[in-house]
Design an enzyme around this catalytic site. Structure first.
Site, mmCIF file in Angstrom:
data_model
loop_
_atom_site.group_PDB
_atom_site.id
_atom_site.type_symbol
_atom_site.label_atom_id
_atom_site.label_comp_id
_atom_site.label_asym_id
_atom_site.label_seq_id
_atom_site.Cartn_x
_atom_site.Cartn_y
_atom_site.Cartn_z
ATOM 1 N N LYS A 189 8.752 11.106 0.729
ATOM 2 C CA LYS A 189 8.024 10.392 1.789
ATOM 3 C C LYS A 189 9.010 9.656 2.701
ATOM 4 O O LYS A 189 8.931 9.736 3.927
ATOM 5 C CB LYS A 189 7.045 9.382 1.172
ATOM 6 C CG LYS A 189 6.288 8.572 2.202
ATOM 7 C CD LYS A 189 5.533 7.389 1.604
ATOM 8 C CE LYS A 189 6.408 6.176 1.469
ATOM 9 N NZ LYS A 189 5.704 4.909 1.286
ATOM 10 N N LEU A 231 0.839 -1.201 0.000
ATOM 11 C CA LEU A 231 0.000 0.000 0.000
ATOM 12 C C LEU A 231 0.873 1.251 0.000
ATOM 13 O O LEU A 231 2.086 1.168 0.220
ATOM 14 C CB LEU A 231 -0.910 -0.046 1.236
ATOM 15 C CG LEU A 231 -1.861 -1.261 1.246
ATOM 16 C CD1 LEU A 231 -2.432 -1.511 2.637
ATOM 17 C CD2 LEU A 231 -2.986 -1.066 0.232
ATOM 18 N N PRO A 232 0.282 2.434 -0.217
ATOM 19 C CA PRO A 232 1.142 3.628 -0.298
ATOM 20 C C PRO A 232 1.900 3.943 0.996
ATOM 21 O O PRO A 232 3.118 4.099 0.975
ATOM 22 C CB PRO A 232 0.149 4.749 -0.654
ATOM 23 C CG PRO A 232 -0.970 4.038 -1.357
ATOM 24 C CD PRO A 232 -1.086 2.707 -0.678
ATOM 25 N N LYS A 283 15.112 -0.386 6.072
ATOM 26 C CA LYS A 283 14.721 0.244 4.798
ATOM 27 C C LYS A 283 14.836 1.776 4.904
ATOM 28 O O LYS A 283 15.361 2.446 4.016
ATOM 29 C CB LYS A 283 13.277 -0.175 4.474
ATOM 30 C CG LYS A 283 12.556 0.631 3.436
ATOM 31 C CD LYS A 283 12.975 0.274 2.039
ATOM 32 C CE LYS A 283 12.318 1.191 1.015
ATOM 33 N NZ LYS A 283 12.886 1.045 -0.308
ATOM 34 N N THR A 313 6.271 0.679 2.542
ATOM 35 C CA THR A 313 7.239 1.468 3.315
ATOM 36 C C THR A 313 6.418 2.467 4.144
ATOM 37 O O THR A 313 5.749 3.332 3.579
ATOM 38 C CB THR A 313 8.197 2.243 2.389
ATOM 39 O OG1 THR A 313 8.828 1.321 1.509
ATOM 40 C CG2 THR A 313 9.256 2.976 3.195
HETATM 41 P P1 NAD Z 1 1.185 2.787 -5.833
HETATM 42 O O1 NAD Z 1 0.537 4.048 -5.367
HETATM 43 O O2 NAD Z 1 1.462 2.609 -7.290
HETATM 44 O O3 NAD Z 1 0.293 1.526 -5.365
HETATM 45 C C1 NAD Z 1 -0.444 1.457 -4.174
HETATM 46 C C2 NAD Z 1 -1.740 0.729 -4.476
HETATM 47 O O4 NAD Z 1 -2.482 0.581 -3.261
HETATM 48 C C3 NAD Z 1 -2.651 1.486 -5.459
HETATM 49 O O5 NAD Z 1 -3.036 0.637 -6.517
HETATM 50 C C4 NAD Z 1 -3.846 1.888 -4.594
HETATM 51 O O6 NAD Z 1 -5.075 1.964 -5.324
HETATM 52 C C5 NAD Z 1 -3.858 0.778 -3.555
HETATM 53 N N1 NAD Z 1 -4.570 1.154 -2.337
HETATM 54 C C6 NAD Z 1 -4.499 2.308 -1.631
HETATM 55 N N2 NAD Z 1 -5.318 2.268 -0.576
HETATM 56 C C7 NAD Z 1 -5.917 1.051 -0.600
HETATM 57 C C8 NAD Z 1 -6.892 0.418 0.203
HETATM 58 N N3 NAD Z 1 -7.413 1.038 1.280
HETATM 59 N N4 NAD Z 1 -7.307 -0.819 -0.125
HETATM 60 C C9 NAD Z 1 -6.792 -1.458 -1.215
HETATM 61 N N5 NAD Z 1 -5.881 -0.897 -2.038
HETATM 62 C C10 NAD Z 1 -5.455 0.340 -1.728
HETATM 63 O O7 NAD Z 1 2.526 2.660 -4.985
HETATM 64 P P2 NAD Z 1 3.816 1.769 -5.329
HETATM 65 O O8 NAD Z 1 4.780 2.539 -6.156
HETATM 66 O O9 NAD Z 1 3.350 0.431 -5.795
HETATM 67 O O10 NAD Z 1 4.482 1.669 -3.876
HETATM 68 C C11 NAD Z 1 3.915 0.851 -2.866
HETATM 69 C C12 NAD Z 1 4.823 0.889 -1.645
HETATM 70 O O11 NAD Z 1 6.125 0.403 -2.023
HETATM 71 C C13 NAD Z 1 5.047 2.292 -1.065
HETATM 72 O O12 NAD Z 1 5.069 2.211 0.315
HETATM 73 C C14 NAD Z 1 6.406 2.688 -1.624
HETATM 74 O O13 NAD Z 1 7.085 3.614 -0.777
HETATM 75 C C15 NAD Z 1 7.119 1.352 -1.658
HETATM 76 N N6 NAD Z 1 8.188 1.263 -2.658
HETATM 77 C C16 NAD Z 1 7.992 1.721 -3.913
HETATM 78 C C17 NAD Z 1 9.024 1.646 -4.853
HETATM 79 C C18 NAD Z 1 8.819 2.157 -6.262
HETATM 80 O O14 NAD Z 1 9.822 2.274 -7.001
HETATM 81 N N7 NAD Z 1 7.607 2.462 -6.693
HETATM 82 C C19 NAD Z 1 10.264 1.078 -4.483
HETATM 83 C C20 NAD Z 1 10.435 0.581 -3.189
HETATM 84 C C21 NAD Z 1 9.375 0.682 -2.272
#
Ligand code: NAD
Length: 334
Positions: free
Chosen positions: A280, A92-93, A203, A128
């Site tokens: 973030k 999740l975000p 992390k 994260t």
């Molecule tokens: P993203 O915003 O693309 O995906 C998050 C998903 O969660 C979305 O599809 C959203 O609709 C869903 N969501 C939100 N609230 C929800 C709920 N209540 N119920 C069900 N689904 C829900 O984010 P991301 O890039 O996939 O990143 C996810 C996590 O991974 C974050 O914490 C980010 O910091 C971490 N991360 C991301 C990266 C990267 O390169 N994108 C790298 C390492 C870590």
């Protein structure tokens, strides 16, 4: 076609895995996990859930077009996803979403299940988020008898797609062992960092170092050019000297100065790890630093540089964080 709650409740929980959060990372991770589980056990059940139902449906359509015999359902809500499966993975975000999904949906729905179903449930959260929030959620999960690990990732979207992520895991030995084989379907390195919250702590510390390094490499590359240096020569010097680091040798912010490599700077900073997420993570580090009375002067400075870069150039929020170089160039009047 969406299933009813009753239909999801009829799935054999032991053979079922739910994945909640199919964004940029989650969709790639779930694809790897489910395709490997399907190859090993074609009678496995898969449940996908996202706040944007079209994302979950699109994921299911794509998966079933590649694995026509797979059993995959779309859950309307995290409640449905939680009752359907013994293994629940969330991506999740950030903190508010994890609190809402676990405390508002997963925990209350698990509590309604027979106790043997609760004790056999493993929750893996790869978001994260704030260490204290993660620890509080894990202790709520443990209090009802289920298991949980925090398992944030390093490796980005490319690593998620290639299945080469590193998972930094926090939890008991028992929950780590149970999660290890599931995480191995999505990543290459699975590191047990310590008890609950330790994966996130690792992390956040790593990204604190990375966020600071990326800015100082941008500064050095900009200053070098002001001094008349060819950026390719300067990058080669830094990368074979004591200033070398991932931010200079893999993610160099100046296009064209890493022969044979293709960092996001060569694609106008598209792809990679977006500045909004780095901001973030810097915020998570400085907040936890304040709580623990740990001085982070460079972390605080880096946080304000990323915040200012997004404020002055809003398009940088969705670009790789090495685009901080573009912001500094703007400040230099270039
Ligand atoms: P993203 O915003 O693309 O995906 C998050 C998903 O969660 C979305 O599809 C959203 O609709 C869903 N969501 C939100 N609230 C929800 C709920 N209540 N119920 C069900 N689904 C829900 O984010 P991301 O890039 O996939 O990143 C996810 C996590 O991974 C974050 O914490 C980010 O910091 C971490 N991360 C991301 C990266 C990267 O390169 N994108 C790298 C390492 C870590």
């Amino acid at each position: 076609m969406h299933p009813s709650l009753r239909c999801l409740q009829r799935l054999p929980r032991a053979k079922s895995t739910s994945f909640i959060g199919l964004g940029r990372m989650g969709s790639e991770m779930a694809y790897n996990l489910f395709s490997k589980q399907f190859a090993k056990a074609p009678d496995s059940q898969f449940v996908v859930c996202d706040a944007v139902p079209e994302s979950a449906q699109a994921f299911r359509d794509n998966f079933l077009s590649n694995f026509p015999g797979a059993n995959m359902e779309v859950a309307h809500t995290p409640v449905q996803a939680a009752v359907a499966s013994r293994t629940i993975v969330t991506m999740l975000p950030s903190s508010p979403h994890v609190k809402e999904v676990y405390s508002g949906s997963i925990i209350p729905s698990l509590q309604k299940l027979p106790s043997e179903d609760i004790t056999q449930t493993l929750c893996i959260d790869s978001t994260t988020l704030d260490v204290d929030v993660a620890r509080a959620v894990a202790s709520e999960i443990n209090a009802i008898g289920a298991l949980m690990v925090d398992a944030p990732v390093s490796g980005g979207v490319a690593g998620a797609k290639a299945g080469t992520l590193s998972f930094l895991v926090g939890g008991t030995e028992q929950s780590f062992k149970l999660s290890e084989q599931i995480l191995a379907s999505m990543g290459q390195r699975i590191i047990h960092c310590g008890p609950s919250g330790a994966g996130l702590g690792a992390k956040i510390c790593n990204n604190l170092a990375l966020g600071v390094q990326q800015i100082v490499i941008a500064e050095a590359m900009l200053l070098g050019q002001k001094l008349g240096l060819d950026p390719s020569v300067l990058a080669a010097v830094i990368n074979s000297s004591t200033g070398g680091c991932w931010a200079s040798s893999v993610n160099n912010p100046v296009p064209g100065c890493l022969p044979g490599k293709s960092p996001p700077s060569e694609r106008d900073y598209q792809g990679g790890f977006v500045t909004a997420l780095m901001l973030k993570d810097m915020g998570l580090a400085t907040e936890i630093g304040k709580k623990h009375k740990c001085p982070l002067p460079l972390g605080e400075a880096a946080e304000s540089v990323y915040a200012e870069s997004i404020r002055t150039k809003p398009d940088l929020a969705a670009k790789d964080f090495s685009s901080v170089y573009k912001y500094l160039k703007g400040r230099a009047g270039q």
